[in-house]
Design an enzyme around this catalytic site. Sequence first.
Site, PDB file in Angstrom:
ATOM      1  N   CYS A 197      75.125  89.581-107.822  1.00  0.00           N
ATOM      2  CA  CYS A 197      76.223  90.321-108.447  1.00  0.00           C
ATOM      3  C   CYS A 197      76.898  89.414-109.455  1.00  0.00           C
ATOM      4  O   CYS A 197      76.275  88.944-110.400  1.00  0.00           O
ATOM      5  CB  CYS A 197      77.185  90.860-107.396  1.00  0.00           C
ATOM      6  SG  CYS A 197      77.926  89.611-106.319  1.00  0.00           S
ATOM      7  N   ARG A 235      79.644  90.722-103.488  1.00  0.00           N
ATOM      8  CA  ARG A 235      79.155  92.096-103.395  1.00  0.00           C
ATOM      9  C   ARG A 235      77.670  92.126-103.028  1.00  0.00           C
ATOM     10  O   ARG A 235      77.220  93.011-102.294  1.00  0.00           O
ATOM     11  CB  ARG A 235      79.389  92.836-104.712  1.00  0.00           C
ATOM     12  CG  ARG A 235      80.833  93.197-104.996  1.00  0.00           C
ATOM     13  CD  ARG A 235      81.008  93.838-106.367  1.00  0.00           C
ATOM     14  NE  ARG A 235      80.826  92.871-107.438  1.00  0.00           N
ATOM     15  CZ  ARG A 235      80.809  93.187-108.743  1.00  0.00           C
ATOM     16  NH1 ARG A 235      80.914  94.453-109.114  1.00  0.00           N
ATOM     17  NH2 ARG A 235      80.661  92.255-109.660  1.00  0.00           N
TER      18      ARG A 235
END
Length: 304
Positions: free
Chosen positions: A254, A259
């Site tokens: 990410c 994430r």
Amino acid sequence: MTLRKLFVAGALAILSTGPTWASNYLVNTDWVEKNLDNPKVRIVEVSVNPGVFERGHIPGAVNLNWHTDLVDTVNRDIASREQLQALLRKAGVSKDTTTILYGDSNNWFAAWGAWVFDVYQIDNVKLLDGGRKKWEDEKRPLATVAKTYKAGDVTLAEADKSLRAFLPDVVAAAKKEADVALIDIRGPDEYSGKLFAAPGFQELAIRAGHVPGAVNVPWGQAVAEDGTFKSREELKKLYAAKGVDGSRPIITYCRIGERSSHTWFALSKILGYDVRNYDGSWTEYGNSVGVPITNLAGTVWGNQ
């Protein structure tokens, strides 16, 4: 493949339809509330927003600060074995403890914690499905006073680097020198290069776009409206639609790796795929000299 990886691949999360389920890697809010006083369970909050834990947390939970406890504050790296072991022992974690991780921001940083725990081969680690938000939405109890515990005796193994992807691994995949599936879990505008980072995030790269060959499956597509993970069947279908079916190794990334830890969890723990998380992610890759990128929006330098 190591025996440990074979075990992980075989121990898929099987979620019952009952109200108090617990799987190999996930527990729900009912299960946690029923186990608040279980001495063999330690609840750990990993939130990123300042003061969240202090304003109220799951009763009995201990706090690990992502910015200082789970990362090396000098080198860009995960926390050292010695640092994390000391913190977990102080939290009362022993070799027979079941550790439940949860946090704010959709469990991004709690999933990072689960990934780091896996790197150090800590057993019996589970994620609270839906995280802090689901617990609060259901108006379950919160405490404001942190509890202290008798020191535990957990011993961490040496880091299993096979769970991490590094810049050379990603460059090799980008140049098709390695047969690896790349998943960019950022939003479509970050993936295309229209945005250098999502609004509100300060960590930036000089260049925008994505790693060549990466498919875009934003992390949020893996969860239901309440923030819990979708079913194993739904997840399998989601990633298969982008050509990721577990038939070859996978690298997730990410912006800074938090994430992508969430997607790593879905792919690795729920689907049992062979997955590495690239915690350097776009802020390393996009700032590196001489590496190839794909920029669909045409913004290449200085947001121009």
